[in-house]
Write a protein that holds these residues in place. Structure first.
Motif, short mmCIF file in Angstrom:
data_model
loop_
_atom_site.label_atom_id
_atom_site.label_comp_id
_atom_site.label_asym_id
_atom_site.label_seq_id
_atom_site.Cartn_x
_atom_site.Cartn_y
_atom_site.Cartn_z
N PHE A 33 -27.31 1.64 -39.49
CA PHE A 33 -28.14 0.77 -39.02
C PHE A 33 -28.16 -0.78 -39.46
CE2 PHE A 33 -30.16 5.00 -38.98
CZ PHE A 33 -30.65 5.13 -37.59
N GLY A 34 -28.25 -1.53 -38.57
CA GLY A 34 -28.06 -3.06 -39.00
C GLY A 34 -26.74 -3.51 -38.62
N SER A 35 -25.85 -2.77 -38.31
CA SER A 35 -24.50 -3.35 -37.96
C SER A 35 -23.85 -2.77 -36.71
CB SER A 35 -23.42 -2.75 -39.37
OG SER A 35 -22.28 -3.25 -39.21
N LEU A 36 -23.44 -3.68 -35.71
CA LEU A 36 -23.05 -3.40 -34.71
C LEU A 36 -21.43 -3.00 -34.62
CD1 LEU A 36 -24.61 -6.25 -32.68
CD2 LEU A 36 -25.58 -4.07 -32.94
N ASP A 37 -21.28 -1.93 -33.70
CA ASP A 37 -19.97 -1.42 -33.35
C ASP A 37 -19.33 -2.79 -32.33
OD1 ASP A 37 -17.93 -0.45 -31.46
OD2 ASP A 37 -18.14 1.30 -32.37
N ALA A 38 -18.79 -3.52 -32.72
CA ALA A 38 -18.23 -4.78 -31.90
C ALA A 38 -17.79 -4.18 -30.55
CB ALA A 38 -16.93 -5.52 -32.50
N ASP A 39 -16.99 -3.34 -30.27
CA ASP A 39 -16.45 -2.84 -28.97
C ASP A 39 -17.76 -2.18 -28.02
OD1 ASP A 39 -14.48 -1.98 -27.05
OD2 ASP A 39 -15.46 0.11 -27.43
N ARG A 40 -18.83 -1.51 -28.69
CA ARG A 40 -19.73 -1.04 -28.05
C ARG A 40 -20.51 -2.40 -27.48
NH1 ARG A 40 -22.37 4.80 -28.64
NH2 ARG A 40 -20.52 5.87 -28.19
N ALA A 41 -20.80 -3.17 -28.57
CA ALA A 41 -21.72 -4.34 -28.17
C ALA A 41 -21.07 -5.08 -26.89
CB ALA A 41 -21.87 -5.27 -29.52
N ARG A 42 -19.67 -5.25 -27.20
CA ARG A 42 -18.79 -6.00 -26.01
C ARG A 42 -19.31 -5.40 -24.63
NH1 ARG A 42 -13.90 -5.98 -23.57
NH2 ARG A 42 -13.30 -8.27 -22.79
N ARG A 43 -19.19 -4.10 -24.63
CA ARG A 43 -19.38 -3.07 -23.29
C ARG A 43 -20.87 -3.22 -22.95
NH1 ARG A 43 -17.42 2.55 -24.77
NH2 ARG A 43 -18.44 3.07 -22.99
N ALA A 44 -21.76 -3.15 -23.89
CA ALA A 44 -23.08 -3.34 -23.30
C ALA A 44 -23.45 -4.64 -22.65
CB ALA A 44 -23.98 -3.20 -24.53
N PHE A 45 -22.68 -5.78 -23.17
CA PHE A 45 -23.05 -7.11 -22.55
C PHE A 45 -22.48 -7.19 -21.13
CE2 PHE A 45 -23.18 -9.46 -26.96
CZ PHE A 45 -24.50 -9.72 -26.88
N LEU A 46 -21.00 -6.72 -21.07
CA LEU A 46 -20.56 -6.98 -20.03
C LEU A 46 -20.94 -5.91 -18.82
CD1 LEU A 46 -16.69 -7.18 -21.24
CD2 LEU A 46 -18.27 -9.22 -20.34
N GLN A 47 -21.29 -4.72 -19.30
CA GLN A 47 -21.69 -3.83 -18.21
C GLN A 47 -23.35 -3.54 -18.04
OE1 GLN A 47 -19.89 -0.09 -19.19
NE2 GLN A 47 -18.06 -1.00 -20.02
N ARG A 48 -24.02 -4.52 -18.68
CA ARG A 48 -25.56 -4.63 -18.70
C ARG A 48 -26.13 -3.51 -19.13
NH1 ARG A 48 -27.26 -8.23 -13.63
NH2 ARG A 48 -25.61 -10.18 -13.81
N LEU A 49 -25.70 -2.68 -20.37
CA LEU A 49 -26.09 -1.62 -20.96
C LEU A 49 -27.38 -1.94 -22.05
CD1 LEU A 49 -22.90 0.33 -21.38
CD2 LEU A 49 -24.32 0.05 -19.36
N CYS A 50 -28.28 -1.14 -22.03
CA CYS A 50 -29.16 -1.16 -23.14
C CYS A 50 -28.63 -0.92 -24.52
CB CYS A 50 -30.47 -0.01 -22.79
SG CYS A 50 -31.56 0.03 -24.34
N GLN A 51 -28.95 -1.88 -25.52
CA GLN A 51 -28.21 -1.66 -26.89
C GLN A 51 -28.67 -0.27 -27.61
OE1 GLN A 51 -29.98 -3.40 -30.39
NE2 GLN A 51 -30.48 -5.17 -28.93
N ILE A 52 -29.77 0.45 -26.98
CA ILE A 52 -30.85 1.47 -27.81
C ILE A 52 -30.05 3.01 -27.08
CG2 ILE A 52 -32.85 2.56 -28.46
CD1 ILE A 52 -32.13 0.03 -29.75
N CYS A 53 -30.28 2.90 -25.73
CA CYS A 53 -29.96 4.05 -25.29
C CYS A 53 -28.71 4.11 -24.61
CB CYS A 53 -30.93 4.60 -24.14
SG CYS A 53 -31.11 3.45 -22.87
N GLY A 54 -28.06 3.05 -24.19
CA GLY A 54 -26.62 2.89 -23.72
C GLY A 54 -26.74 3.06 -22.23
N GLN A 55 -27.84 3.02 -21.50
CA GLN A 55 -27.98 3.28 -20.17
C GLN A 55 -28.01 2.03 -19.58
OE1 GLN A 55 -30.91 6.10 -18.70
NE2 GLN A 55 -30.66 7.41 -20.91
N PRO A 56 -27.77 1.66 -18.09
CA PRO A 56 -27.90 0.50 -17.51
C PRO A 56 -29.22 -0.15 -17.50
CG PRO A 56 -26.45 1.97 -16.09
CD PRO A 56 -27.01 2.70 -17.38
N LEU A 57 -29.26 -1.38 -17.61
CA LEU A 57 -30.53 -2.09 -17.59
C LEU A 57 -31.00 -2.15 -16.14
CD1 LEU A 57 -29.86 -5.15 -19.89
CD2 LEU A 57 -31.12 -3.02 -20.72
#
Length: 205
Positions: A33-57
């Motif tokens: 907790f408190g540390s981001l997975d760099a690859d997932r964070a990048r995917r979340a930004f580019l694919q417009r995903l929620c950082q908590i559930c990983g589903q599309p915003l």
């Protein structure tokens, strides 16, 4: 009363009874907790995903904002669904006010995941020491807000030297709503002094 786990998050793993955010680093089988997975964070930004559930915003989403983020014009974390934001705000120590100061050591330094890491492909070494941690180390926690933005105004701010690497979500767009997540916390001695003054003046807190 803390909000229940959002339906969107029911498929997410739990750690200590709490939902593990989709973008959290998983190291040696432990959620950090408190540390981001760099690859997932990048995917979340580019694919417009929620950082908590990983589903599309969807139509509207929230971003977490500090004063420094306002100055830089972007939020450095992926967005959140309106349902996921209250859950995160209730359980994250930095957002709910439990943590009054930033860590003096990186998350992994004292985490059960353990250090040093012997896996050269693991993203944790690069995240152990970063400029953000160095600048904030030991400082009082910032005031956090949650800004609601319409999906049609979703804009990424690219890294100056790497256009395909987002540094955050632009804040220079119309904001539908702002929520204060934590208020300024007075030092203990100042708080005690105010209590004494209120008692002497017979004032309500």
């Amino acid at each position: 009363m803390s909000p229940a786990i959002p339906v969107r998050c029911l498929a997410q793993p739990l750690a200590g009874g709490l939902v593990v955010p989709w973008v959290s680093l998983i190291h040696n089988g432990h959620a950090v907790f408190g540390s981001l997975d760099a690859d997932r964070a990048r995917r979340a930004f580019l694919q417009r995903l929620c950082q908590i559930c990983g589903q599309p915003l969807q139509e509207r989403f929230f971003v977490i904002v500090r004063p420094a983020d306002q100055q830089q014009g972007c939020s450095p974390e992926p967005g959140l669904h309106p349902e996921c934001q209250p859950y995160a705000a209730a359980h994250c120590p930095m957002l709910n006010g439990t943590a009054t100061h930033y860590r003096t050591r990186p998350v992994l330094a004292s985490h059960p995941a353990g250090r040093p890491c012997t896996d050269p492909s693991c993203p944790c070494p690069a995240q152990a020491h970063d400029k953000g941690h160095t600048a904030r180390s030991g400082r009082p926690a910032d005031l956090y807000e949650a800004w609601m933005i319409a999906a049609r105004h979703y804009q990424l701010v690219p890294h100056q030297n790497a256009p395909d690497l987002p540094v955050g979500i632009s804040l220079n767009v119309p904001v539908l709503r702002k929520r204060t997540l934590r208020k300024a916390v007075l030092p203990a001695d100042h708080a005690a002094l105010l209590d004494l003054l209120r008692t002497a003046l017979d004032l309500e807190p």
